[in-house]
Write a protein that holds these residues in place. Structure first.
Motif, short mmCIF file in Angstrom:
data_model
loop_
_atom_site.label_atom_id
_atom_site.label_comp_id
_atom_site.label_asym_id
_atom_site.label_seq_id
_atom_site.Cartn_x
_atom_site.Cartn_y
_atom_site.Cartn_z
N ASP A 36 -17.24 44.83 -29.25
CA ASP A 36 -17.67 44.84 -27.73
C ASP A 36 -17.92 43.60 -27.31
OD1 ASP A 36 -17.10 47.72 -28.00
OD2 ASP A 36 -19.12 48.24 -27.80
N ASP A 37 -18.58 42.62 -27.77
CA ASP A 37 -19.02 41.58 -27.24
C ASP A 37 -18.24 40.26 -27.65
OD1 ASP A 37 -21.17 42.98 -26.34
OD2 ASP A 37 -22.24 42.63 -28.14
N PHE A 38 -17.45 40.15 -28.71
CA PHE A 38 -16.63 39.22 -29.31
C PHE A 38 -15.02 39.35 -29.38
CE2 PHE A 38 -21.10 38.44 -30.61
CZ PHE A 38 -21.10 36.70 -30.39
N PHE A 39 -14.44 38.36 -28.98
CA PHE A 39 -12.95 38.45 -28.78
C PHE A 39 -12.47 37.17 -29.23
CE2 PHE A 39 -14.32 41.08 -25.27
CZ PHE A 39 -13.52 42.29 -25.32
N ALA A 40 -11.44 37.24 -30.29
CA ALA A 40 -10.74 36.05 -30.67
C ALA A 40 -9.99 35.59 -29.37
CB ALA A 40 -9.79 36.44 -31.92
N TRP A 41 -10.01 34.13 -29.27
CA TRP A 41 -9.30 33.64 -28.21
C TRP A 41 -8.39 32.60 -28.82
CZ3 TRP A 41 -8.77 28.68 -26.10
CH2 TRP A 41 -8.77 28.83 -24.93
N VAL A 42 -7.15 32.79 -27.69
CA VAL A 42 -5.90 31.91 -28.25
C VAL A 42 -5.58 31.14 -26.80
CG1 VAL A 42 -3.61 31.45 -28.92
CG2 VAL A 42 -5.11 33.06 -30.26
N GLY A 43 -5.77 29.68 -26.92
CA GLY A 43 -5.10 29.06 -25.74
C GLY A 43 -3.75 28.30 -26.11
N LEU A 44 -2.86 28.47 -25.32
CA LEU A 44 -1.64 27.71 -25.37
C LEU A 44 -1.55 26.47 -24.68
CD1 LEU A 44 0.79 30.26 -26.48
CD2 LEU A 44 -0.38 29.27 -27.91
N ASN A 45 -1.68 25.33 -24.69
CA ASN A 45 -1.50 24.08 -24.06
C ASN A 45 -0.23 23.58 -23.91
OD1 ASN A 45 -4.11 24.46 -22.85
ND2 ASN A 45 -5.00 22.57 -23.99
N ARG A 46 0.67 23.43 -22.87
CA ARG A 46 2.16 22.89 -23.05
C ARG A 46 1.89 21.21 -22.80
NH1 ARG A 46 3.19 27.76 -19.92
NH2 ARG A 46 3.16 26.53 -18.09
N GLY A 47 2.60 20.75 -23.59
CA GLY A 47 2.98 19.53 -23.14
C GLY A 47 4.60 19.47 -22.98
N THR A 48 4.94 18.86 -21.76
CA THR A 48 6.35 19.00 -21.45
C THR A 48 6.86 17.72 -21.30
OG1 THR A 48 5.99 20.84 -19.91
CG2 THR A 48 8.01 19.62 -19.60
N HIS A 49 7.95 17.30 -22.07
CA HIS A 49 8.45 15.98 -22.24
C HIS A 49 10.10 16.11 -22.06
CE1 HIS A 49 5.05 14.87 -24.74
NE2 HIS A 49 4.90 16.03 -25.10
N PRO A 50 10.61 14.88 -21.74
CA PRO A 50 12.13 15.09 -21.14
C PRO A 50 13.03 15.82 -22.06
CG PRO A 50 11.17 12.88 -20.74
CD PRO A 50 10.10 13.41 -21.62
N ASP A 51 12.73 15.74 -23.55
CA ASP A 51 13.64 16.32 -24.35
C ASP A 51 13.15 17.33 -25.29
OD1 ASP A 51 15.33 14.12 -23.97
OD2 ASP A 51 14.28 12.63 -25.37
N PHE A 52 11.70 17.61 -25.03
CA PHE A 52 11.25 18.93 -25.93
C PHE A 52 9.77 19.12 -25.18
CE2 PHE A 52 9.41 14.97 -27.73
CZ PHE A 52 8.16 15.29 -27.69
N ILE A 53 9.52 20.40 -25.64
CA ILE A 53 8.31 20.98 -25.11
C ILE A 53 7.34 21.37 -26.53
CG2 ILE A 53 7.04 23.05 -24.12
CD1 ILE A 53 9.61 23.54 -22.44
N MET A 118 1.02 31.37 -37.71
CA MET A 118 -0.02 30.37 -38.10
C MET A 118 -1.32 30.76 -37.39
SD MET A 118 1.30 28.41 -40.50
CE MET A 118 2.19 29.61 -40.89
N ILE A 119 -1.25 31.31 -36.07
CA ILE A 119 -2.40 31.86 -35.59
C ILE A 119 -3.01 33.16 -36.30
CG2 ILE A 119 -3.26 32.76 -33.39
CD1 ILE A 119 -1.47 30.96 -31.98
N ALA A 120 -2.11 33.89 -36.54
CA ALA A 120 -2.48 35.02 -37.23
C ALA A 120 -3.22 34.80 -38.67
CB ALA A 120 -1.57 36.09 -37.77
N GLU A 121 -2.75 33.78 -39.59
CA GLU A 121 -3.10 33.57 -40.73
C GLU A 121 -4.39 32.54 -40.84
OE1 GLU A 121 -1.14 31.08 -44.60
OE2 GLU A 121 0.21 31.72 -43.10
N PHE A 122 -4.17 31.61 -39.77
CA PHE A 122 -5.74 30.95 -39.77
C PHE A 122 -6.51 31.00 -38.54
CE2 PHE A 122 -2.14 28.61 -42.16
CZ PHE A 122 -2.71 28.05 -43.38
N GLY A 123 -5.79 31.16 -37.51
CA GLY A 123 -6.62 31.24 -36.01
C GLY A 123 -7.58 32.61 -36.15
N ILE A 124 -7.07 33.76 -36.40
CA ILE A 124 -7.96 34.92 -36.04
C ILE A 124 -8.83 34.94 -37.29
CG2 ILE A 124 -7.68 37.40 -36.25
CD1 ILE A 124 -6.66 35.71 -33.75
#
Length: 199
Positions: A36-53, A118-124
């Protein structure tokens, strides 16, 4: 010449992949209820470059009561999951895992699935180690010098953990310290937490 995938495509595919491992996402923020008090949290920051994200994932914990109080004293509306209470870069948990690079449309499904895996295996599992005040407090304390809301979160977490006297002592000493540095907005928030402390 390969064409970089659209940002929206990458974001949606990543969020769909996270949903497949139980993480509900909104605005590139993912949440998974632990209790009830705690949630696993995931944030996805994007780096947008000319040839890739590049997607830089951060994982940690959202302590709902801590964030409600810190939002209130800052005069902000509390939005569940908007901010992590504490988070680290996913790469700190699995440094040998390659970065998540989306260079072509063909890369998107596989990279999104790998990210979610990887988030499921390491992050959670990491988030699960943080779902108590006793586990969270040392990390918040170590982060206090970084500011960015950490002094407020640490003081509130202390109080919610039943350590009212320690919270009061921390607040009183840091109010003096931050006032001397002219961090007046921070001082005002710490004074509001001091007034909030349970009797």
């Amino acid at each position: 010449m390969s064409v970089r995938p659209a940002v929206k495509t990458v974001a949606k595919t990543c969020n769909d992949a996270l949903a497949a491992v139980g993480i509900r996402s909104k605005y590139d923020i993912g949440m998974l209820e632990i209790n009830d008090d705690f949630f696993a949290w995931v944030g996805l920051n994007r780096g947008t470059h000319p040839d890739f994200i590049r997607i830089n994932a951060f994982v940690g914990i959202h302590a709902a009561e801590v964030m409600k109080v810190t939002c209130e004293v800052a005069g902000k509306k509390y939005r569940p999951g908007e901010f992590a209470t504490f988070a680290v870069h996913l790469g700190e948990l699995c440094p040998k895992v390659p970065q998540f690079i989306f260079a072509t449309e063909a890369d998107v499904p596989g990279e999104a699935a790998r990210l979610a895996q990887m988030i499921a295996e390491f992050g959670i599992p990491y988030a699960n180690t943080l779902c108590s005040y006793d586990a969270l407090l040392p990390l918040l304390k170590a982060s206090v010098p970084n500011l960015g809301g950490m002094p407020q979160r640490y003081a509130v977490a202390l109080a919610l953990n039943g350590e009212r006297d320690a919270a009061q002592a921390f607040l009183e000493s840091h109010i003096v310290q931050y006032r001397a540095k002219q961090y007046l907005e921070l001082v005002a928030q710490l004074e509001a937490i001091l007034a909030w402390l349970p009797a």
